[in-house]
Design a protein around this motif. Structure first.
Motif, PDB file in Angstrom:
ATOM      1  N   GLU A  41       0.425  -0.962  -0.078  1.00 34.38           N
ATOM      2  CA  GLU A  41      -0.407   0.128   0.022  1.00 34.38           C
ATOM      3  C   GLU A  41       0.427   1.442   0.073  1.00 34.38           C
ATOM      4  N   LEU A  42       1.738   1.088   1.263  1.00 30.00           N
ATOM      5  CA  LEU A  42       2.698   2.223   0.816  1.00 30.00           C
ATOM      6  C   LEU A  42       3.286   2.738  -0.428  1.00 30.00           C
ATOM      7  N   VAL A  43       4.228   1.484  -1.063  1.00 27.09           N
ATOM      8  CA  VAL A  43       4.782   1.573  -2.314  1.00 27.09           C
ATOM      9  C   VAL A  43       3.604   2.363  -3.775  1.00 27.09           C
ATOM     10  N   GLY A  44       2.227   1.768  -3.536  1.00 23.14           N
ATOM     11  CA  GLY A  44       1.398   1.899  -4.540  1.00 23.14           C
ATOM     12  C   GLY A  44       1.227   3.496  -4.644  1.00 23.14           C
ATOM     13  N   ARG A  45       1.375   4.046  -3.136  1.00 24.10           N
ATOM     14  CA  ARG A  45       0.842   5.569  -3.064  1.00 24.10           C
ATOM     15  C   ARG A  45       2.105   6.365  -4.164  1.00 24.10           C
ATOM     16  N   PHE A  46       3.539   5.647  -4.281  1.00 25.86           N
ATOM     17  CA  PHE A  46       4.730   6.502  -4.924  1.00 25.86           C
ATOM     18  C   PHE A  46       3.724   6.468  -6.852  1.00 25.86           C
ATOM     19  N   GLU A  47       2.922   5.861  -7.289  1.00 27.13           N
ATOM     20  CA  GLU A  47       2.476   5.444  -8.158  1.00 27.13           C
ATOM     21  C   GLU A  47       3.300   5.380  -9.339  1.00 27.13           C
ATOM     22  N   GLN A  48       4.622   4.709  -9.388  1.00 23.88           N
ATOM     23  CA  GLN A  48       5.665   3.704  -9.671  1.00 23.88           C
ATOM     24  C   GLN A  48       6.092   2.489 -10.090  1.00 23.88           C
ATOM     25  N   SER A  49       5.837   1.783 -11.281  1.00 24.38           N
ATOM     26  CA  SER A  49       5.424   0.859 -11.596  1.00 24.38           C
ATOM     27  C   SER A  49       6.562  -0.054 -11.360  1.00 24.38           C
ATOM     28  N   HIS A  50       7.755   0.237 -11.305  1.00 17.37           N
ATOM     29  CA  HIS A  50       9.028  -0.150 -10.750  1.00 17.37           C
ATOM     30  C   HIS A  50       9.632  -0.334  -9.643  1.00 17.37           C
ATOM     31  N   PHE A  51       8.373  -0.218  -8.518  1.00 20.34           N
ATOM     32  CA  PHE A  51       8.754  -0.083  -7.028  1.00 20.34           C
ATOM     33  C   PHE A  51       7.694  -1.806  -6.501  1.00 20.34           C
ATOM     34  N   GLN A  52       8.562  -2.099  -6.048  1.00 20.38           N
ATOM     35  CA  GLN A  52       7.260  -3.197  -5.320  1.00 20.38           C
ATOM     36  C   GLN A  52       7.567  -4.023  -4.534  1.00 20.38           C
ATOM     37  N   ILE A  53       7.383  -4.785  -3.276  1.00 19.77           N
ATOM     38  CA  ILE A  53       7.711  -5.272  -2.280  1.00 19.77           C
ATOM     39  C   ILE A  53       7.588  -7.224  -3.041  1.00 19.77           C
ATOM     40  N   LEU A  54       8.972  -7.254  -2.799  1.00 18.92           N
ATOM     41  CA  LEU A  54       9.318  -8.937  -2.560  1.00 18.92           C
ATOM     42  C   LEU A  54       9.339  -9.905  -1.825  1.00 18.92           C
ATOM     43  N   PRO A  55       9.039 -10.883  -1.422  1.00 17.20           N
ATOM     44  CA  PRO A  55       9.169 -12.040  -0.395  1.00 17.20           C
ATOM     45  C   PRO A  55      10.821 -12.207  -0.584  1.00 17.20           C
ATOM     46  N   ALA A  56      11.085 -12.784   0.531  1.00 15.43           N
ATOM     47  CA  ALA A  56      12.916 -12.512   0.720  1.00 15.43           C
ATOM     48  C   ALA A  56      12.954 -14.325   0.024  1.00 15.43           C
ATOM     49  N   ASP A  57      12.459 -14.956  -0.562  1.00 15.80           N
ATOM     50  CA  ASP A  57      12.580 -15.843  -1.105  1.00 15.80           C
ATOM     51  C   ASP A  57      12.939 -15.802  -2.707  1.00 15.80           C
ATOM     52  N   LEU A  58      12.485 -14.289  -2.821  1.00 18.89           N
ATOM     53  CA  LEU A  58      12.887 -14.395  -4.883  1.00 18.89           C
ATOM     54  C   LEU A  58      14.091 -13.835  -4.194  1.00 18.89           C
ATOM     55  N   TYR A  59      15.266 -13.770  -3.169  1.00 19.35           N
ATOM     56  CA  TYR A  59      16.509 -12.789  -3.874  1.00 19.35           C
ATOM     57  C   TYR A  59      17.214 -14.645  -3.163  1.00 19.35           C
ATOM     58  N   GLU A  60      16.713 -15.693  -3.014  1.00 18.60           N
ATOM     59  CA  GLU A  60      17.919 -16.511  -2.986  1.00 18.60           C
ATOM     60  C   GLU A  60      18.121 -17.058  -4.152  1.00 18.60           C
ATOM     61  N   PRO A  61      19.692 -17.506  -4.561  1.00 20.51           N
ATOM     62  CA  PRO A  61      19.409 -18.111  -6.161  1.00 20.51           C
ATOM     63  C   PRO A  61      18.834 -19.061  -6.484  1.00 20.51           C
ATOM     64  N   ALA A  62      18.555 -19.294  -7.503  1.00 25.84           N
ATOM     65  CA  ALA A  62      17.720 -20.482  -7.887  1.00 25.84           C
ATOM     66  C   ALA A  62      18.366 -21.887  -7.390  1.00 25.84           C
ATOM     67  N   ALA A  63      19.671 -21.849  -7.243  1.00 23.33           N
ATOM     68  CA  ALA A  63      21.249 -22.968  -7.194  1.00 23.33           C
ATOM     69  C   ALA A  63      21.825 -22.715  -6.349  1.00 23.33           C
ATOM     70  N   GLY A  64      22.109 -23.232  -4.817  1.00 18.14           N
ATOM     71  CA  GLY A  64      22.937 -22.767  -4.221  1.00 18.14           C
ATOM     72  C   GLY A  64      22.359 -22.451  -3.356  1.00 18.14           C
ATOM     73  N   GLY A  65      21.303 -22.199  -2.728  1.00 19.88           N
ATOM     74  CA  GLY A  65      20.667 -21.786  -1.969  1.00 19.88           C
ATOM     75  C   GLY A  65      21.494 -20.981  -1.161  1.00 19.88           C
ATOM     76  N   SER A  66      22.464 -20.365  -1.828  1.00 15.66           N
ATOM     77  CA  SER A  66      23.308 -19.058  -1.600  1.00 15.66           C
ATOM     78  C   SER A  66      22.098 -17.699  -0.712  1.00 15.66           C
ATOM     79  N   SER A  67      22.436 -17.045   0.330  1.00 16.81           N
ATOM     80  CA  SER A  67      21.440 -15.831  -0.031  1.00 16.81           C
ATOM     81  C   SER A  67      22.542 -14.734  -0.162  1.00 16.81           C
ATOM     82  N   ARG A  68      23.510 -14.576  -1.086  1.00 16.57           N
ATOM     83  CA  ARG A  68      24.049 -13.957  -1.860  1.00 16.57           C
ATOM     84  C   ARG A  68      23.538 -12.546  -2.687  1.00 16.57           C
ATOM     85  N   PRO A  69      24.070 -11.437  -2.938  1.00 11.27           N
ATOM     86  CA  PRO A  69      23.160 -11.044  -3.740  1.00 11.27           C
ATOM     87  C   PRO A  69      23.668 -11.461  -5.048  1.00 11.27           C
ATOM     88  N   GLY A  70      22.892 -11.168  -6.440  1.00  8.37           N
ATOM     89  CA  GLY A  70      23.385 -12.337  -7.862  1.00  8.37           C
ATOM     90  C   GLY A  70      23.925 -11.199  -8.335  1.00  8.37           C
TER      91      GLY A  70
END
Length: 100
Positions: A41-70
């Motif tokens: 809701e907060l992000v939506g108030r900015f009315e900018q389509s490239h802002f979003q809240i992502l679940p933490a599990d999307l930050y995990e790489p598909a392979a390896g299980g590391s939490s490092r940024p890709g």
């Protein structure tokens, strides 16, 4: 968002007022999903389509299980020409998946 937003005026939004409005609702949320809904809701108030809240599990790489940024990229090189976005080049990426 307040500290990293490209527009120091935040598109005319009053950050402190938004915080005062939404913080009690976040503090009273019963689940993580309720908190995410309020953040959306907060992000939506900015009315900018490239802002979003992502679940933490999307930050995990598909392979390896590391939490490092890709090191992902968008796969395009874009430029602004005469006030219009122009894709100057694109790269086809093949997704590499580690063997199981």
């Amino acid at each position: 968002m307040r500290d990293k937003h490209f527009d120091p005026a935040l598109g005319g939004l009053d950050w402190n007022a938004l915080r005062a409005e939404l913080r009690p609702r976040v503090e009273n949320a019963k689940t993580r999903d309720e908190v995410r809904d309020l953040l959306r809701e907060l992000v939506g108030r900015f009315e900018q389509s490239h802002f979003q809240i992502l679940p933490a599990d999307l930050y995990e790489p598909a392979a390896g299980g590391s939490s490092r940024p890709g090191d992902g990229t968008t796969g395009i090189d874009a430029r602004v020409v005469a006030g219009q976005a122009l894709v100057a080049a694109w790269r086809r990426h093949r997704r590499r998946i580690a063997p199981a």
